[in-house]
Motif scaffolding. Structure first.
Motif, PDB file in Angstrom:
ATOM      1  N   GLU A  47      19.378  -4.629  -6.841  1.00  0.00           N
ATOM      2  CA  GLU A  47      18.619  -3.669  -7.181  1.00  0.00           C
ATOM      3  C   GLU A  47      17.771  -3.211  -6.032  1.00  0.00           C
ATOM      4  O   GLU A  47      17.462  -1.866  -5.932  1.00  0.00           O
ATOM      5  N   LEU A  48      17.466  -3.811  -4.969  1.00  0.00           N
ATOM      6  CA  LEU A  48      17.008  -3.347  -3.774  1.00  0.00           C
ATOM      7  C   LEU A  48      17.789  -2.462  -3.092  1.00  0.00           C
ATOM      8  O   LEU A  48      17.419  -1.264  -2.330  1.00  0.00           O
ATOM      9  N   CYS A  49      19.126  -2.854  -3.169  1.00  0.00           N
ATOM     10  CA  CYS A  49      20.117  -1.942  -2.559  1.00  0.00           C
ATOM     11  C   CYS A  49      20.016  -0.507  -3.270  1.00  0.00           C
ATOM     12  O   CYS A  49      20.212   0.329  -2.594  1.00  0.00           O
ATOM     13  N   MET A  50      19.977  -0.501  -4.562  1.00  0.00           N
ATOM     14  CA  MET A  50      20.226   0.555  -5.310  1.00  0.00           C
ATOM     15  C   MET A  50      18.783   1.477  -4.795  1.00  0.00           C
ATOM     16  O   MET A  50      18.944   2.808  -4.980  1.00  0.00           O
ATOM     17  N   VAL A  51      17.638   0.812  -4.726  1.00  0.00           N
ATOM     18  CA  VAL A  51      16.393   1.697  -4.647  1.00  0.00           C
ATOM     19  C   VAL A  51      16.747   2.278  -3.241  1.00  0.00           C
ATOM     20  O   VAL A  51      16.469   3.361  -2.907  1.00  0.00           O
ATOM     21  N   LYS A  52      17.211   1.466  -2.141  1.00  0.00           N
ATOM     22  CA  LYS A  52      17.080   1.998  -0.783  1.00  0.00           C
ATOM     23  C   LYS A  52      18.434   3.065  -0.745  1.00  0.00           C
ATOM     24  O   LYS A  52      18.118   4.080   0.111  1.00  0.00           O
ATOM     25  N   ASP A  53      19.400   2.972  -1.194  1.00  0.00           N
ATOM     26  CA  ASP A  53      20.528   3.815  -1.371  1.00  0.00           C
ATOM     27  C   ASP A  53      20.262   5.151  -2.227  1.00  0.00           C
ATOM     28  O   ASP A  53      20.746   6.293  -1.989  1.00  0.00           O
ATOM     29  N   LEU A  54      19.796   4.909  -3.473  1.00  0.00           N
ATOM     30  CA  LEU A  54      19.559   6.105  -4.558  1.00  0.00           C
ATOM     31  C   LEU A  54      18.226   6.516  -4.858  1.00  0.00           C
ATOM     32  O   LEU A  54      17.973   7.797  -4.841  1.00  0.00           O
ATOM     33  N   MET A  55      17.246   5.435  -5.094  1.00  0.00           N
ATOM     34  CA  MET A  55      15.998   5.974  -5.490  1.00  0.00           C
ATOM     35  C   MET A  55      15.209   6.544  -4.534  1.00  0.00           C
ATOM     36  O   MET A  55      14.539   7.504  -4.821  1.00  0.00           O
ATOM     37  N   VAL A  56      15.256   6.170  -3.323  1.00  0.00           N
ATOM     38  CA  VAL A  56      14.602   6.825  -1.977  1.00  0.00           C
ATOM     39  C   VAL A  56      14.874   8.381  -2.044  1.00  0.00           C
ATOM     40  O   VAL A  56      14.006   9.002  -1.643  1.00  0.00           O
ATOM     41  N   GLN A  57      15.946   8.612  -2.327  1.00  0.00           N
ATOM     42  CA  GLN A  57      16.446  10.051  -2.324  1.00  0.00           C
ATOM     43  C   GLN A  57      15.850  10.727  -3.439  1.00  0.00           C
ATOM     44  O   GLN A  57      15.917  12.059  -3.408  1.00  0.00           O
ATOM     45  N   CYS A  58      15.236  10.276  -4.497  1.00  0.00           N
ATOM     46  CA  CYS A  58      14.964  10.958  -5.734  1.00  0.00           C
ATOM     47  C   CYS A  58      13.247  11.029  -5.448  1.00  0.00           C
ATOM     48  O   CYS A  58      12.892  11.809  -6.605  1.00  0.00           O
ATOM     49  N   VAL A  59      12.827  10.558  -4.850  1.00  0.00           N
ATOM     50  CA  VAL A  59      11.314  10.712  -4.740  1.00  0.00           C
ATOM     51  C   VAL A  59      10.635  11.159  -3.327  1.00  0.00           C
ATOM     52  O   VAL A  59      11.483  11.058  -2.650  1.00  0.00           O
ATOM     53  N   PRO A  60       9.543  11.830  -3.462  1.00  0.00           N
ATOM     54  CA  PRO A  60       8.840  12.202  -2.031  1.00  0.00           C
ATOM     55  C   PRO A  60       8.846  10.944  -1.191  1.00  0.00           C
ATOM     56  O   PRO A  60       8.661   9.898  -1.418  1.00  0.00           O
ATOM     57  N   ALA A  61       8.978  11.227   0.213  1.00  0.00           N
ATOM     58  CA  ALA A  61       8.780  10.204   1.088  1.00  0.00           C
ATOM     59  C   ALA A  61       7.237   9.255   0.898  1.00  0.00           C
ATOM     60  O   ALA A  61       7.431   8.290   1.339  1.00  0.00           O
ATOM     61  N   HIS A  62       6.163  10.182   0.703  1.00  0.00           N
ATOM     62  CA  HIS A  62       5.275   9.757   0.648  1.00  0.00           C
ATOM     63  C   HIS A  62       4.852   8.352  -0.565  1.00  0.00           C
ATOM     64  O   HIS A  62       3.910   7.475  -0.522  1.00  0.00           O
ATOM     65  N   TYR A  63       5.702   8.421  -1.243  1.00  0.00           N
ATOM     66  CA  TYR A  63       5.774   7.411  -2.067  1.00  0.00           C
ATOM     67  C   TYR A  63       6.003   6.055  -1.716  1.00  0.00           C
ATOM     68  O   TYR A  63       5.612   4.948  -2.151  1.00  0.00           O
ATOM     69  N   ASN A  64       6.767   5.859  -0.554  1.00  0.00           N
ATOM     70  CA  ASN A  64       7.151   4.584   0.096  1.00  0.00           C
ATOM     71  C   ASN A  64       7.866   3.742  -1.167  1.00  0.00           C
ATOM     72  O   ASN A  64       7.384   2.398  -1.229  1.00  0.00           O
ATOM     73  N   ILE A  65       8.783   4.104  -1.829  1.00  0.00           N
ATOM     74  CA  ILE A  65       9.228   3.362  -2.934  1.00  0.00           C
ATOM     75  C   ILE A  65       9.963   2.277  -2.733  1.00  0.00           C
ATOM     76  O   ILE A  65       9.694   1.253  -3.288  1.00  0.00           O
ATOM     77  N   LEU A  66      10.618   2.214  -1.629  1.00  0.00           N
ATOM     78  CA  LEU A  66      11.329   1.000  -0.977  1.00  0.00           C
ATOM     79  C   LEU A  66      10.296  -0.238  -0.764  1.00  0.00           C
ATOM     80  O   LEU A  66      10.479  -1.352  -1.245  1.00  0.00           O
ATOM     81  N   SER A  67       9.142   0.095  -0.183  1.00  0.00           N
ATOM     82  CA  SER A  67       8.410  -0.808   0.123  1.00  0.00           C
ATOM     83  C   SER A  67       7.493  -1.266  -0.901  1.00  0.00           C
ATOM     84  O   SER A  67       6.923  -2.483  -1.272  1.00  0.00           O
ATOM     85  N   VAL A  68       7.292  -0.321  -1.888  1.00  0.00           N
ATOM     86  CA  VAL A  68       6.462  -0.713  -3.377  1.00  0.00           C
ATOM     87  C   VAL A  68       7.428  -1.620  -3.941  1.00  0.00           C
ATOM     88  O   VAL A  68       7.105  -2.533  -4.533  1.00  0.00           O
ATOM     89  N   CYS A  69       8.663  -1.327  -3.966  1.00  0.00           N
ATOM     90  CA  CYS A  69       9.636  -2.312  -5.015  1.00  0.00           C
ATOM     91  C   CYS A  69       9.864  -3.635  -4.217  1.00  0.00           C
ATOM     92  O   CYS A  69       9.834  -4.609  -4.823  1.00  0.00           O
ATOM     93  N   THR A  70       9.747  -3.603  -2.812  1.00  0.00           N
ATOM     94  CA  THR A  70       9.896  -4.801  -2.281  1.00  0.00           C
ATOM     95  C   THR A  70       8.805  -5.646  -2.313  1.00  0.00           C
ATOM     96  O   THR A  70       8.847  -6.788  -2.833  1.00  0.00           O
ATOM     97  N   ALA A  71       7.611  -5.225  -2.349  1.00  0.00           N
ATOM     98  CA  ALA A  71       6.211  -6.048  -2.612  1.00  0.00           C
ATOM     99  C   ALA A  71       6.070  -6.362  -3.956  1.00  0.00           C
ATOM    100  O   ALA A  71       5.621  -7.467  -4.253  1.00  0.00           O
ATOM    101  N   THR A  72       6.754  -5.587  -4.801  1.00  0.00           N
ATOM    102  CA  THR A  72       6.666  -5.947  -6.160  1.00  0.00           C
ATOM    103  C   THR A  72       7.543  -7.112  -6.672  1.00  0.00           C
ATOM    104  O   THR A  72       7.117  -8.121  -7.452  1.00  0.00           O
ATOM    105  N   TYR A  73       8.805  -7.013  -5.961  1.00  0.00           N
ATOM    106  CA  TYR A  73       9.416  -8.272  -6.139  1.00  0.00           C
ATOM    107  C   TYR A  73       8.883  -9.461  -5.330  1.00  0.00           C
ATOM    108  O   TYR A  73       8.874 -10.685  -6.024  1.00  0.00           O
ATOM    109  N   HIS A  74       8.249  -9.381  -4.317  1.00  0.00           N
ATOM    110  CA  HIS A  74       7.931 -10.571  -3.547  1.00  0.00           C
ATOM    111  C   HIS A  74       6.548 -11.049  -4.456  1.00  0.00           C
ATOM    112  O   HIS A  74       6.401 -12.307  -4.546  1.00  0.00           O
ATOM    113  N   GLN A  75       5.626 -10.238  -4.923  1.00  0.00           N
ATOM    114  CA  GLN A  75       4.541 -10.830  -5.718  1.00  0.00           C
ATOM    115  C   GLN A  75       4.955 -11.367  -6.981  1.00  0.00           C
ATOM    116  O   GLN A  75       4.409 -12.131  -7.443  1.00  0.00           O
TER     117      GLN A  75
END
Length: 753
Positions: free
Chosen positions: A302-330
């Motif tokens: 799922e993180l690979c999917m976020v990095k390769d696909l979801m990042v391109q679908c949202v604005p850069a300031h969303y930091n979506i990969l960092s948010v998802c990584t922190a969510t999985y970690h927590q």
């Protein structure tokens, strides 16, 4: 003088008015005087007086000219200024007259202004009505627009639905804003009631958006357009929120919506709900292992999917990969804590520690090449806190301890049963008795220590400390089992059949354990055996040795009971029989390794020497003549020599033998002159400091020729030379108790001999 005084009086008012001028004149006069005195201090300088006078006259005229020019320019400027002031005063007077006329004109027109105010109010009302007339078609079509928006939502035409929804919201908000500005708060409720359908449409749109966000990981792979549409709508609403908050004049109902924050919340809840709410796990380990493996695989995917696909679908300031990584970690942090609340077995605890401390950061998971370098969990802190790791390690150690105890107890039970077998114990390739106990115990402990090393050094150290404690406790239980076996053997010496052989195997096992303990230490440079464990090993060896010596003693006692006797004194084969018994046991002792074999020989020799001396001293035989003393000395020499040669032949050095005490005691008996006994006794007690007065008194009785006076001197000499046992001395006489002589009955006061 009169003119001078009059001039001073005339100047006084000026001086009072201009004190700086007087001060300047005085300074000038002083400077001139000083200059003149410097120039004309010699008579020949007076010739140039005319030259100086002309030069100063020219300078004064130049200064006066410049002063006149300056004063003239100032006077001209003052004149021009006065003229301008005169002109300005005339203009101000003219303006005042005009203002007065305007004031009277305004007072005459005040009645006409009231009519203008009414006209202004009518104009404002006209403007408002015109605005209302313009928006009336939109207002009347609101419910029709609501129906259309609902159809668009059902058809998932979200962008079009949102555009129309924003238009209706803008209309409502403009009306509410105008009402707010004009203080018509009572009319706001009517407007809100008329536009009440907006709330339902907003909720319906929001529900579809959050469903899309909840399925974002699937949509970015299958249908990214729908997800991008949701993000665009969320960003539109965020801009409207920011604009309204920035103006801060009127905030419409339902604002701010905060849909971007809700986006993050829904995404985080979706991840947590899909991955970290597993059913109750199998505490034995396999179920947990499968669960952790599934987590590892799914999170990386799922993180690979976020990095390769979801990042391109949202604005850069969303930091979506960092948010998802922190969510999985927590989520993992909380999930592991939840799992640890279960009563996990050691396999489960080990799996969690290994997974959290090693697998999580490895290239197979968060360090996967497809995730680097964008994903960096090192900045998020540890998955398990140091306190939780330590607590889990301690739980793991307790579980391992219980398992080790169980295995050791089972091993001990098997070992105890083997002692009663109808066959000898196993032997190694050198013929030494042994059993599988040391190998089983050491392999079990070593495997647990090595497994712990795969987690952390602290866990390995904890397991090592636990292993030593359990080994020490096991040795205590083994010693108790050995004592129990000895008690059963005392009741029936035929049980166990190979009692001595298994005692020898126990000694070999104990030696093997002692040699192997140091190899358990994690640090190869530190091979010291703890004091308490070494003491337990020594106690075990001492107990087994004691039981073997008791067996030897039981076989020697029938022979020792015949010492001393007339038959023995006349020359019997009593000591020869003792040598046969000792030699038989020595052959058995040869089935143990050398350090223990030497110890058994030394202890056996000490036992034989002490039993020989005990028999001689406790059942004392009094020599009736010099011939008997000579015969006794000869027998003692033969017996001691025969026994010494036996032990020397078995490998025990003469310096390690206690039979030398028999030779020394023989010298006391063979001494021809009793008067020299005191000196000989001093030498004897110096060599054997554990000899008591009773021992010496018994020896003197055996001689049969010692008078009371000599006895008294000998005992007095012993009292004057008290002895202290040196370090490392092996006591021999202190274990021998001799009968206390009966004291003579005295009628009068006095010292009894």
């Amino acid at each position: 003088m009169g003119m001078s005084a009059e001039g001073e009086r005339a100047a006084s008012p000026r001086d009072e008015e201009w004190p700086e001028a007087e001060k300047a004149e005085k300074l000038a006069r002083g400077a001139a005087l000083k200059w003149a005195s410097g120039v004309f201090y010699r008579p020949e300088k007076l010739e140039g007086l005319g030259h100086y006078r002309r030069r100063e006259a020219q300078r004064n005229s130049s200064i006066q000219f410049r002063l006149k020019s300056t004063v003239q320019s100032y006077l001209e400027g003052v004149s021009a200024g006065l003229e301008q002031l005169r002109s300005a005063a005339q203009e101000v007077q003219s303006v005042c007259q005009d203002l007065g006329a305007a004031r009277w004109a305004l007072l005459d027109s005040a009645d006409h202004f009231q009519g203008l105010q009414q006209m202004r109010e009518l104009m404002e009302e006209h403007v408002q009505l015109a605005s209302v007339v313009q928006v009336l078609p939109q207002i009347f079509s609101v419910h029709e627009v609501f129906s259309h928006i609902l159809q668009l939502l059902h058809g998932q035409r979200l962008l079009e639905a949102h555009v129309e929804l924003m238009m209706v919201e803008q209309l409502r908000d403009d009306i509410l804003s105008q009402l707010h500005l004009h203080g018509l708060s009572s009319a706001q409720a009517t407007v809100l009631s008329y536009f009440s359908g907006l709330q339902e449409l907003n909720e319906s749109l929001a529900k579809q958006l959050w469903d899309i966000v909840g399925s974002s990981l699937r949509l970015v792979r299958e249908d990214p357009v729908l997800f991008v549409t949701a993000v665009r709508i969320i960003e539109r609403e965020e801009k409207i929120d920011d604009t309204l908050l920035l103006e801060a004049t009127f905030l419409p109902p339902g604002r701010p919506k905060g849909w971007r924050q809700k986006f993050y919340q829904v995404l985080q809840d979706t991840i947590a709900g899909a991955r970290f709410h597993a059913p109750r796990l199998d505490a034995e380990g396999p179920g947990l292992a499968r669960h952790l493996a599934a987590l590892q695989k799914d999170i990386v995917s799922e993180l690979c999917m976020v990095k390769d696909l979801m990042v391109q679908c949202v604005p850069a300031h969303y930091n979506i990969l960092s948010v998802c990584t922190a969510t999985y970690h927590q989520g993992l942090t909380s999930h592991l804590q939840e799992i640890l609340r279960e009563d996990l077995e050691k396999q489960g605890l080990f799996l969690l520690l290994e997974w959290a401390l090693h697998v999580y950061h490895s290239p197979e998971m968060m360090g996967h090449p497809d995730l680097l370098p964008e994903v960096d969990v090192s900045v998020l802190g540890p998955l398990m806190s140091s306190e939780l790791v330590d607590q889990t390690e301690r739980r793991y150690v307790m579980k391992v301890k219980a398992s080790v105890f169980e295995w050791m107890q089972r091993t001990l039970e098997v070992e105890f049963k083997e002692w009663f077998r109808e066959e000898e114990p196993e032997t190694d390739h050198q013929g030494f008795f042994q059993s599988a106990l040391p190998a089983i115990v050491m392999q079990m402990l070593n495997e647990n220590i090595q497994v712990a090393s795969l987690i952390t050094d602290s866990l390995q150290q904890k397991i090592y400390n636990m292993a030593l404690e359990e080994l020490e406790a096991f040795l205590g239980r083994l010693r108790e089992a050995l004592v129990q076996c000895g008690k059963e053997h005392q009741q029936d010496r035929a049980v166990p059949k190979y009692y001595i052989s298994y005692l020898l195997a126990v000694l070999n096992n104990n030696l093997a354990l002692s040699n192997s303990v140091s190899s358990l230490h994690p640090d190869t440079a530190c091979r010291e055996v703890p004091t308490s464990l070494q003491a337990a090993l020594d106690k075990m060896q001492k107990k087994a040795t004691q039981l073997l010596l008791e067996e030897l003693l039981l076989d020697l006692q029938p022979l020792c009971l015949q010492l001393p006797s007339r038959k023995w004194l006349s020359g019997s084969q009593l000591v020869g029989s003792m040598c046969e018994v000792i030699d038989k046991y020595a052959k058995d002792f040869s089935r143990v390794r050398k350090p223990v074999f030497t110890l058994l020989l030394a202890e056996s020799e000490l036992l034989v020497a002490s039993q020989y001396l005990r028999a001689l001293l406790q059942r004392k035989m009094v020599c009736k003549s010099r011939e008997e003393r000579g015969q006794l000395c000869h027998r003692l020499l033969q017996d001691a020599t025969q026994l010494r040669e036996l032990f020397c032949g078995l490998g025990l050095d003469r310096s390690q033998q206690s039979l030398e005490a028999v030779f020394a005691l023989r010298e006391l008996i063979c001494l021809k002159d009793p008067a020299l006994l005191s000196l000989e006794v001093v030498g004897f007690i110096t060599k054997y400091p554990d000899v008591s007065d009773e021992h010496i008194s018994t020896l003197l009785d055996i001689r049969g020729d010692v008078s009371k006076e000599v006895r008294h001197v000998v005992l007095e000499m012993m009292a004057q030379h008290p002895q202290v046992l040196p370090e490392g001395y092996r006591p021999i006489f202190s274990t021998i108790l001799v009968p206390v002589p009966e004291l003579p009955f005295c009628l009068r006061k006095g010292k009894c001999a």
